[in-house]
Design a protein around this motif. Structure first.
Motif, PDB file in Angstrom:
ATOM      1  N   ASN A   1       0.850  -1.189   0.000  1.00 23.32           N
ATOM      2  CA  ASN A   1       0.000   0.000   0.000  1.00 23.32           C
ATOM      3  C   ASN A   1       0.886   1.239   0.000  1.00 23.32           C
ATOM      4  OD1 ASN A   1      -2.523  -1.337   0.241  1.00 23.32           O
ATOM      5  ND2 ASN A   1      -2.105  -1.652   2.399  1.00 23.32           N
ATOM      6  N   VAL A   2       0.389   2.315  -0.608  1.00 27.98           N
ATOM      7  CA  VAL A   2       1.080   3.606  -0.604  1.00 27.98           C
ATOM      8  C   VAL A   2       0.087   4.657  -0.117  1.00 27.98           C
ATOM      9  CG1 VAL A   2       2.290   5.336  -1.996  1.00 27.98           C
ATOM     10  CG2 VAL A   2       2.575   2.899  -2.504  1.00 27.98           C
ATOM     11  N   PRO A   3       0.131   5.017   1.187  1.00 28.91           N
ATOM     12  CA  PRO A   3      -0.757   6.071   1.680  1.00 28.91           C
ATOM     13  C   PRO A   3      -0.207   7.456   1.341  1.00 28.91           C
ATOM     14  CG  PRO A   3       0.483   5.105   3.497  1.00 28.91           C
ATOM     15  CD  PRO A   3       0.854   4.354   2.265  1.00 28.91           C
ATOM     16  N   VAL A   4      -1.083   8.339   0.874  1.00 24.82           N
ATOM     17  CA  VAL A   4      -0.772   9.748   0.612  1.00 24.82           C
ATOM     18  C   VAL A   4      -1.734  10.534   1.493  1.00 24.82           C
ATOM     19  CG1 VAL A   4      -0.686  11.559  -1.137  1.00 24.82           C
ATOM     20  CG2 VAL A   4      -0.125   9.197  -1.761  1.00 24.82           C
ATOM     21  N   PHE A   5      -1.218  11.439   2.351  1.00 21.27           N
ATOM     22  CA  PHE A   5      -2.067  11.990   3.403  1.00 21.27           C
ATOM     23  C   PHE A   5      -1.703  13.421   3.785  1.00 21.27           C
ATOM     24  CE2 PHE A   5       1.407   9.460   5.076  1.00 21.27           C
ATOM     25  CZ  PHE A   5       2.058  10.362   5.919  1.00 21.27           C
ATOM     26  N   ALA A   6      -2.683  14.100   4.379  1.00 17.64           N
ATOM     27  CA  ALA A   6      -2.462  15.359   5.092  1.00 17.64           C
ATOM     28  C   ALA A   6      -2.240  14.982   6.549  1.00 17.64           C
ATOM     29  CB  ALA A   6      -3.679  16.266   4.950  1.00 17.64           C
ATOM     30  N   ASN A   7      -1.419  15.771   7.255  1.00 12.98           N
ATOM     31  CA  ASN A   7      -1.010  15.393   8.595  1.00 12.98           C
ATOM     32  C   ASN A   7      -1.071  16.598   9.524  1.00 12.98           C
ATOM     33  OD1 ASN A   7       0.153  14.058  10.739  1.00 12.98           O
ATOM     34  ND2 ASN A   7       2.114  13.727   9.770  1.00 12.98           N
ATOM     35  N   ILE A   8      -1.659  16.411  10.695  1.00 13.40           N
ATOM     36  CA  ILE A   8      -1.672  17.423  11.759  1.00 13.40           C
ATOM     37  C   ILE A   8      -1.148  16.756  13.024  1.00 13.40           C
ATOM     38  CG2 ILE A   8      -3.103  18.917  13.199  1.00 13.40           C
ATOM     39  CD1 ILE A   8      -5.024  19.148  10.850  1.00 13.40           C
ATOM     40  N   LYS A   9      -0.135  17.386  13.628  1.00  7.84           N
ATOM     41  CA  LYS A   9       0.435  16.884  14.883  1.00  7.84           C
ATOM     42  C   LYS A   9       0.404  18.016  15.891  1.00  7.84           C
ATOM     43  CE  LYS A   9       3.925  13.935  12.715  1.00  7.84           C
ATOM     44  NZ  LYS A   9       4.077  12.628  13.283  1.00  7.84           N
ATOM     45  N   GLY A  10       0.225  17.675  17.147  1.00  8.60           N
ATOM     46  CA  GLY A  10       0.276  18.661  18.217  1.00  8.60           C
ATOM     47  C   GLY A  10       1.260  18.243  19.282  1.00  8.60           C
ATOM     48  N   ILE A  11       2.071  19.201  19.735  1.00 13.15           N
ATOM     49  CA  ILE A  11       3.024  18.974  20.823  1.00 13.15           C
ATOM     50  C   ILE A  11       2.672  19.995  21.894  1.00 13.15           C
ATOM     51  CG2 ILE A  11       5.456  18.943  21.472  1.00 13.15           C
ATOM     52  CD1 ILE A  11       6.040  18.487  18.431  1.00 13.15           C
ATOM     53  N   TRP A  12       2.174  19.523  23.044  1.00  5.87           N
ATOM     54  CA  TRP A  12       1.629  20.435  24.052  1.00  5.87           C
ATOM     55  C   TRP A  12       2.660  21.373  24.653  1.00  5.87           C
ATOM     56  CZ3 TRP A  12      -1.302  15.879  23.654  1.00  5.87           C
ATOM     57  CH2 TRP A  12      -2.650  16.103  23.407  1.00  5.87           C
ATOM     58  N   ASN A  13       3.857  20.901  24.905  1.00  5.81           N
ATOM     59  CA  ASN A  13       4.900  21.804  25.389  1.00  5.81           C
ATOM     60  C   ASN A  13       6.234  21.346  24.847  1.00  5.81           C
ATOM     61  OD1 ASN A  13       5.721  19.671  27.073  1.00  5.81           O
ATOM     62  ND2 ASN A  13       4.357  20.366  28.697  1.00  5.81           N
ATOM     63  N   ASN A  14       7.239  22.172  24.993  1.00  2.54           N
ATOM     64  CA  ASN A  14       8.517  21.892  24.365  1.00  2.54           C
ATOM     65  C   ASN A  14       9.559  21.500  25.411  1.00  2.54           C
ATOM     66  OD1 ASN A  14       9.784  21.562  21.983  1.00  2.54           O
ATOM     67  ND2 ASN A  14      10.163  23.718  21.600  1.00  2.54           N
ATOM     68  N   LYS A  15       9.261  20.552  26.257  1.00  7.25           N
ATOM     69  CA  LYS A  15      10.186  20.077  27.278  1.00  7.25           C
ATOM     70  C   LYS A  15      10.859  18.802  26.801  1.00  7.25           C
ATOM     71  CE  LYS A  15       7.586  22.159  30.994  1.00  7.25           C
ATOM     72  NZ  LYS A  15       6.839  21.968  32.213  1.00  7.25           N
ATOM     73  N   LYS A  16      11.678  18.202  27.664  1.00  9.86           N
ATOM     74  CA  LYS A  16      12.365  16.945  27.299  1.00  9.86           C
ATOM     75  C   LYS A  16      11.391  15.819  26.995  1.00  9.86           C
ATOM     76  CE  LYS A  16      16.733  17.932  27.576  1.00  9.86           C
ATOM     77  NZ  LYS A  16      17.560  17.884  26.404  1.00  9.86           N
ATOM     78  N   LEU A  17      10.252  15.798  27.671  1.00 12.33           N
ATOM     79  CA  LEU A  17       9.225  14.783  27.455  1.00 12.33           C
ATOM     80  C   LEU A  17       7.887  15.493  27.281  1.00 12.33           C
ATOM     81  CD1 LEU A  17       8.518  11.752  27.412  1.00 12.33           C
ATOM     82  CD2 LEU A  17       8.177  11.910  29.873  1.00 12.33           C
ATOM     83  N   SER A  18       7.266  15.352  26.109  1.00  8.31           N
ATOM     84  CA  SER A  18       6.025  16.070  25.804  1.00  8.31           C
ATOM     85  C   SER A  18       4.960  15.121  25.286  1.00  8.31           C
ATOM     86  CB  SER A  18       6.264  17.123  24.716  1.00  8.31           C
ATOM     87  OG  SER A  18       7.289  17.998  25.059  1.00  8.31           O
TER      88      SER A  18
END
Length: 180
Positions: free
Chosen positions: A91-108
């Motif tokens: 399969n070859v998926p072609v997609f739009a992508n939205i990611k969220g990172i709540w804060n910019n610490k060592k572990l988020s």
């Protein structure tokens, strides 16, 4: 192709550009049995804590098909035997992508949503949602995400030996992403 490479190069010089390479494994849930191994890449821009972009991937799927008659016989009330055959496909998926990172610490904590079209063995609309953790490693980051993905295959999927699998392919899995 040249326009895409030029756009990606110019975006890479911007501080808001982000790229991801993801590898994952999922097992089918629901009426299908099998698994899928995937590799994909996404590119786009950060808008505050939200990434918006697009991507493409490649997946190797193994599906057990239990919906065909193997060795048809006609003895009394028994009309045949439902067999199992495992087949594989790309399969070859072609997609739009939205990611969220709540804060910019060592572990988020992170979340992700993908929507697009799947080409190949199971062609059709696809969607994926996931949540996980991002580990900041300085100039790069790694993230692990638990995801659920669905691909709607609108027609019958025909294997090489003319056997059919129908409907939704839904998988639950884990992936690891490298961010640059």
């Amino acid at each position: 192709m040249i326009a895409c490479i030029t756009a990606m190069t110019s975006m890479a010089q911007s501080k808001s550009y982000r790229g991801f390479v993801e590898g994952g494994y999922g097992a089918f849930v629901g009426s299908k049995t099998g698994s899928v191994l995937s590799l994909s890449t996404s590119h786009g821009k950060m808008f505050g804590p939200i990434f918006v972009g697009g991507g493409i991937g490649i997946e190797q799927a193994w599906v057990k098909n239990e919906s065909y008659i193997e060795g048809y016989t006609s003895e009394s009330d028994w009309d045949g035997w439902i067999g199992r055959k495992t087949f594989k496909g790309i399969n070859v998926p072609v997609f739009a992508n939205i990611k969220g990172i709540w804060n910019n610490k060592k572990l988020s904590p992170t979340f992700e949503v993908k929507a697009g079209f799947n080409l190949g063995m199971a062609w059709g609309l696809m969607g994926e949602a996931g949540a996980g953790c991002r580990f900041d490693l300085g100039k790069t980051a790694l993230a692990t995400t638990v995801f659920i993905k669905g691909v709607y295959e609108p027609d019958n999927l025909v294997t090489d030996d003319a056997k059919y699998v129908e409907g939704w392919f839904t998988s639950l899995g884990l992936k690891v992403a490298w961010e640059f």
